[in-house]
Design an enzyme around this catalytic site. Structure first.
Site, mmCIF file in Angstrom:
data_model
loop_
_atom_site.group_PDB
_atom_site.id
_atom_site.type_symbol
_atom_site.label_atom_id
_atom_site.label_comp_id
_atom_site.label_asym_id
_atom_site.label_seq_id
_atom_site.Cartn_x
_atom_site.Cartn_y
_atom_site.Cartn_z
ATOM 1 C CG HIS A 74 -2.107 -0.817 1.127
ATOM 2 N ND1 HIS A 74 -3.127 -0.798 2.051
ATOM 3 C CD2 HIS A 74 -2.488 -1.700 0.174
ATOM 4 C CE1 HIS A 74 -4.070 -1.648 1.666
ATOM 5 N NE2 HIS A 74 -3.701 -2.211 0.541
ATOM 6 C CE1 TYR A 202 -4.754 3.981 9.182
ATOM 7 C CE2 TYR A 202 -5.156 3.891 11.550
ATOM 8 C CZ TYR A 202 -4.439 3.478 10.432
ATOM 9 O OH TYR A 202 -3.413 2.568 10.574
ATOM 10 N N PRO A 293 -2.834 0.615 19.099
ATOM 11 C CG PRO A 293 -4.645 -0.783 18.686
ATOM 12 C CD PRO A 293 -3.968 -0.032 19.766
ATOM 13 C CE LYS A 297 5.298 3.725 13.118
ATOM 14 N NZ LYS A 297 5.094 3.028 11.876
ATOM 15 C CE1 TYR A 385 -0.627 4.149 9.681
ATOM 16 C CE2 TYR A 385 0.462 3.009 7.881
ATOM 17 C CZ TYR A 385 -0.571 3.096 8.787
ATOM 18 O OH TYR A 385 -1.531 2.119 8.819
HETATM 19 P P1 RFL Z 1 3.751 -11.183 21.724
HETATM 20 O O1 RFL Z 1 3.246 -11.273 20.333
HETATM 21 O O2 RFL Z 1 2.805 -10.878 22.808
HETATM 22 O O3 RFL Z 1 4.516 -12.547 22.034
HETATM 23 C C1 RFL Z 1 4.926 -12.904 23.329
HETATM 24 C C2 RFL Z 1 4.911 -14.424 23.423
HETATM 25 O O4 RFL Z 1 5.375 -14.822 24.712
HETATM 26 C C3 RFL Z 1 4.524 -15.839 25.222
HETATM 27 N N1 RFL Z 1 4.656 -15.866 26.689
HETATM 28 C C4 RFL Z 1 5.439 -16.746 27.347
HETATM 29 N N2 RFL Z 1 6.219 -17.740 26.906
HETATM 30 C C5 RFL Z 1 6.900 -18.470 27.838
HETATM 31 N N3 RFL Z 1 6.791 -18.235 29.177
HETATM 32 C C6 RFL Z 1 6.015 -17.255 29.656
HETATM 33 N N4 RFL Z 1 5.917 -17.035 30.952
HETATM 34 C C7 RFL Z 1 5.303 -16.455 28.726
HETATM 35 N N5 RFL Z 1 4.441 -15.413 28.845
HETATM 36 C C8 RFL Z 1 4.077 -15.063 27.607
HETATM 37 C C9 RFL Z 1 3.156 -15.453 24.705
HETATM 38 O O5 RFL Z 1 2.256 -16.559 24.706
HETATM 39 C C10 RFL Z 1 3.503 -14.978 23.301
HETATM 40 O O6 RFL Z 1 3.487 -16.021 22.364
HETATM 41 O O7 RFL Z 1 4.939 -10.088 21.821
HETATM 42 P P2 RFL Z 1 6.048 -9.655 20.757
HETATM 43 O O8 RFL Z 1 6.715 -10.846 20.155
HETATM 44 O O9 RFL Z 1 6.858 -8.619 21.444
HETATM 45 O O10 RFL Z 1 5.244 -8.976 19.555
HETATM 46 C C11 RFL Z 1 4.541 -7.778 19.747
HETATM 47 C C12 RFL Z 1 3.304 -7.731 18.840
HETATM 48 O O11 RFL Z 1 2.563 -8.927 19.010
HETATM 49 C C13 RFL Z 1 2.413 -6.512 19.114
HETATM 50 O O12 RFL Z 1 3.188 -5.363 19.373
HETATM 51 C C14 RFL Z 1 1.485 -6.187 17.913
HETATM 52 O O13 RFL Z 1 0.558 -7.216 17.690
HETATM 53 C C15 RFL Z 1 0.740 -4.876 18.143
HETATM 54 N N6 RFL Z 1 -0.230 -4.574 17.094
HETATM 55 C C16 RFL Z 1 0.178 -4.032 15.880
HETATM 56 N N7 RFL Z 1 1.481 -3.836 15.631
HETATM 57 C C17 RFL Z 1 1.894 -3.378 14.401
HETATM 58 O O14 RFL Z 1 3.111 -3.204 14.193
HETATM 59 N N8 RFL Z 1 1.004 -3.116 13.376
HETATM 60 C C18 RFL Z 1 -0.323 -3.303 13.551
HETATM 61 O O15 RFL Z 1 -1.081 -3.114 12.595
HETATM 62 C C19 RFL Z 1 -0.788 -3.733 14.844
HETATM 63 N N9 RFL Z 1 -2.098 -3.934 15.064
HETATM 64 C C20 RFL Z 1 -1.590 -4.832 17.295
HETATM 65 C C21 RFL Z 1 -2.508 -4.483 16.251
HETATM 66 C C22 RFL Z 1 -2.055 -5.414 18.463
HETATM 67 C C23 RFL Z 1 -3.394 -5.649 18.615
HETATM 68 N N10 RFL Z 1 -3.799 -6.288 19.811
HETATM 69 C C24 RFL Z 1 -4.588 -7.441 19.820
HETATM 70 C C25 RFL Z 1 -3.103 -5.952 21.030
HETATM 71 C C26 RFL Z 1 -3.855 -4.691 16.406
HETATM 72 C C27 RFL Z 1 -4.324 -5.255 17.597
HETATM 73 C C28 RFL Z 1 -5.811 -5.404 17.728
HETATM 74 C C1 PHB Z 2 -4.854 -4.264 11.259
HETATM 75 O O1 PHB Z 2 -4.989 -4.524 10.057
HETATM 76 O O2 PHB Z 2 -5.040 -5.115 12.149
HETATM 77 C C2 PHB Z 2 -4.447 -2.885 11.668
HETATM 78 C C3 PHB Z 2 -4.128 -1.953 10.701
HETATM 79 C C4 PHB Z 2 -3.757 -0.661 11.084
HETATM 80 C C5 PHB Z 2 -3.700 -0.344 12.434
HETATM 81 C C6 PHB Z 2 -3.997 -1.299 13.396
HETATM 82 C C7 PHB Z 2 -4.380 -2.579 13.008
HETATM 83 O O3 PHB Z 2 -3.346 0.928 12.802
#
Ligand code: RFL
Ligand code: PHB
Length: 391
Positions: A74, A202, A293, A297, A385
Site C-alpha cells: 500500500h 482511519y 494500535p 507500530k 507511519y
Molecule cells: P507477543 O506477540 O505478545 O509474544 C509474546 C509471546 O510470549 C509468550 N509468553 C510466554 N512464553 C513463555 N513463558 C512465559 N511465561 C510467557 N508469557 C508469555 C506469549 O504466549 C507470546 O506467544 O509479543 P512480541 O513478540 O513482542 O510482539 C509484539 C506484537 O505482538 C504486538 O506489538 C502487535 O501485535 C501490536 N499490534 C500491531 N502492531 C503493528 O506493528 N502493526 C499493527 O497493525 C498492529 N495492530 C496490534 C494491532 C495489536 C493488537 N492487539 C490485539 C493488542 C492490532 C491489535 C488489535
Molecule cells: C490491522 O490490520 O489489524 C491494523 C491496521 C492498522 C492499524 C492497526 C491494526 O493501525
C-alpha cells in the site's frame, strides 16, 4: 534435564521467533520457550501492517517466500472526517516508501514452519518458566515441559514474552515505567468479504473511531472504538456492521458486509519500561513497551528491537566486543519513544474520548484538516507511519 544454548529466548511471538532465526543464520544457537500451544499462537489475530524495514528483516531471517507471494503493498492511507475521505499518499511524500499488508499470524506461522523444518529447538506448552543468574555471568532458565523439570544454561536471556510475561517482572526493581491508559478500546472483526476500500481508512466520527483494514483480497479486518471493558456478548454481528456503516458512511461509496469469522475487544495502552536490559537479561517488543494500535507500530518496534539485539550479540560472539550490547537499551528507546509519541498522537486525533467537549472535537478536526491539506504536516504523518529511517 539440563540443557545449554547460547541464548535462551522466552516467548514465541514475532520478537522471539525473528530473533531465533536471525541468530541461527550466523551460527548462534538458541532455545525458544513458549507457554502456549502451537495452535493457539498460530491462531491469534494481531497486527497487519509491516514497515519496509520489518520486511527487510524478515528477508534476512529467511522467511519471506510466502510473504512475497501474498503480501499487499500500500502506498497510502485514507483519513475520513466531517463526511469527507482524504488520501494521504505516503509513497509520494516519503520518496517512494510504502507499507505491506501481511498478517502477524502469517509471519508467526512462517517463522515456526522454518524453525521446525530445520529441526531447531522451539518448545510449546512449557510451564513454570523462571529466569535466574542474569546479574552474573551464568544465567539460566528453569521450566517444566511434558511434566519434567528442566534447566537451560545460557550466555544471555532474551525476554520476548510480551506484556504479560515473566521477564519484565523479574527486574521490576531496577525499572522505571511510564504508562497511559486510554478510556476506550477497539472491537475488531475479521470478515469473509472483499475489502471495500483498496487502502486503509482511519475514520473520525462523533460516534467514535472506526478503521477499515484487510488481510487479503477476500478478507476484511475492521475495528470500531468501544469501551475498554466492552462486553462482546452485547455485540451481535448486525450491531457491529450497523456501527461500522454509520461511522464510515460516505456519499457514493458502500461498505460491503460478510460473515464474521472472529471478533474480540482490545484495551488501549501506552507503556515503556526503562532500561530494556539488566545484566544478561534483555527485554524486547511488548515485554518492554506497548503502543495503542492506531499507529500500527507494535510489531514493527518488536522487529527493530530484535534487529538491534541480534546485531549486538553477533558482534559480541564474533569479536568479544560488548559495546553494542551495552548500548542496546539506549539504541532501542529512541525509536520506542518516537513510536510512543506517534501512536499517542494518532490515537488522540482520531478517537472520541468520553467527556470530550466541542472544543476538543474542533481541535481534532482542525488537526485532521491540517494533516490532509499541508504537505509538511502530511509528510510528518507519512514518514512516521512508513517508519523513520533514522530516529
Ligand atoms: P507477543 O506477540 O505478545 O509474544 C509474546 C509471546 O510470549 C509468550 N509468553 C510466554 N512464553 C513463555 N513463558 C512465559 N511465561 C510467557 N508469557 C508469555 C506469549 O504466549 C507470546 O506467544 O509479543 P512480541 O513478540 O513482542 O510482539 C509484539 C506484537 O505482538 C504486538 O506489538 C502487535 O501485535 C501490536 N499490534 C500491531 N502492531 C503493528 O506493528 N502493526 C499493527 O497493525 C498492529 N495492530 C496490534 C494491532 C495489536 C493488537 N492487539 C490485539 C493488542 C492490532 C491489535 C488489535
Ligand atoms: C490491522 O490490520 O489489524 C491494523 C491496521 C492498522 C492499524 C492497526 C491494526 O493501525
Amino acid at each position: 534435564m539440563r540443557l545449554r544454548a547460547h541464548v535462551a529466548i522466552v516467548g514465541a511471538g514475532p520478537a522471539g521467533l525473528i530473533l531465533a532465526a536471525l541468530l541461527h543464520r550466523t551460527g548462534i544457537e538458541s532455545v525458544v520457550l513458549e507457554d502456549r500451544s502451537r495452535e493457539y499462537v498460530e491462531a491469534r489475530i494481531r497486527a497487519g501492517v509491516l514497515e519496509q524495514g520489518t520486511v527487510d528483516l524478515l528477508e534476512r531471517a529467511g522467511v519471506t517466500e510466502r510473504l512475497h507471494r501474498e503480501a499487499i503493498v500500500h502506498g497510502g492511507i485514507h483519513l475520513q472526517f466531517d463526511g469527507e475521505r482524504h488520501h494521504v499518499p505516503m509513497d509520494e511524500l516519503t520518496g517512494g516508501r510504502s507499507i505491506v499488508i501481511y498478517g502477524q499470524t502469517e509471519v508467526v506461522k512462517d517463522l515456526i514452519a522454518v524453525r521446525l523444518e530445520e529441526d531447531l529447538p522451539l518448545l510449546f506448552d512449557v510451564d513454570e518458566v523462571s529466569v535466574h543468574g542474569f546479574d552474573g555471568d551464568e544465567p539460566y532458565v528453569r521450566f517444566e515441559h511434558d511434566g519434567e523439570e528442566h534447566r537451560l544454561d545460557c550466555d544471555v536471556i532474551a525476554g520476548c514474552d510480551g506484556f504479560h510475561g515473566i521477564c519484565r517482572p523479574a527486574i521490576q526493581t531496577v525499572l522505571h515505567t511510564f504508562a497511559r491508559d486510554y478510556p476506550y478500546g477497539w472491537l475488531g472483526i475479521l470478515a469473509d468479504v472483499a475489502p471495500s476500500s483498496e487502502e486503509l481508512v482511519y475514520a473520525h466520527h462523533q460516534r467514535g473511531f472506526a478503521l477499515l483494514s484487510l488481510r487479503s483480497p477476500t478478507r476484511s479486518r475492521l475495528y470500531i472504538q468501544c469501551a475498554p471493558d466492552e462486553d462482546i456478548a452485547k455485540w451481535p454481528d448486525e450491531r457491529i456492521w450497523e456501527e461500522l456503516q454509520a461511522r464510515t458512511a460516505l456519499d457514493g461509496w458502500t461498505l460491503d458486509e460478510g460473515p464474521v469469522l472472529e471478533k474480540g475487544v482490545t484495551g488501549m495502552r501506552s507503556f515503556v519500561a526503562e532500561p530494556m536490559q539488566h545484566g544478561r537479561l534483555f527485554l524486547t517488543g511488548d515485554a518492554a513497551h506497548i503502543v495503542p494500535p492506531t499507529g500500527a507500530k507494535g510489531l514493527n518496534l518488536a522487529a527493530h528491537d530484535v534487529r538491534v539485539l541480534a546485531d549486538a550479540l553477533i558482534e559480541w560472539y564474533a569479536h568479544g566486543d560488548r559495546t553494542a550490547l551495552d548500548a542496546y537499551s539506549t539504541e532501542c528507546l529512541r525509536r520506542v519513544w518516537r513510536a510512543e509519541h506517534f501512536s499517542w498522537w494518532m490515537t488522540s486525533m482520531l478517537h472520541n474520548a468520553p467527556g470530550a467537549d466541542e472544543f476538543d472535537r474542533k481541535l481534532q478536526l482542525s488537526q485532521l484538516r491540517y494533516v490532509t491539506t499541508s504537505t509538511a504536516a502530511a509528510t510528518s504523518l507519512a514518514e512516521n507511519y512508513v517508519g523513520l529511517e533514522r530516529v
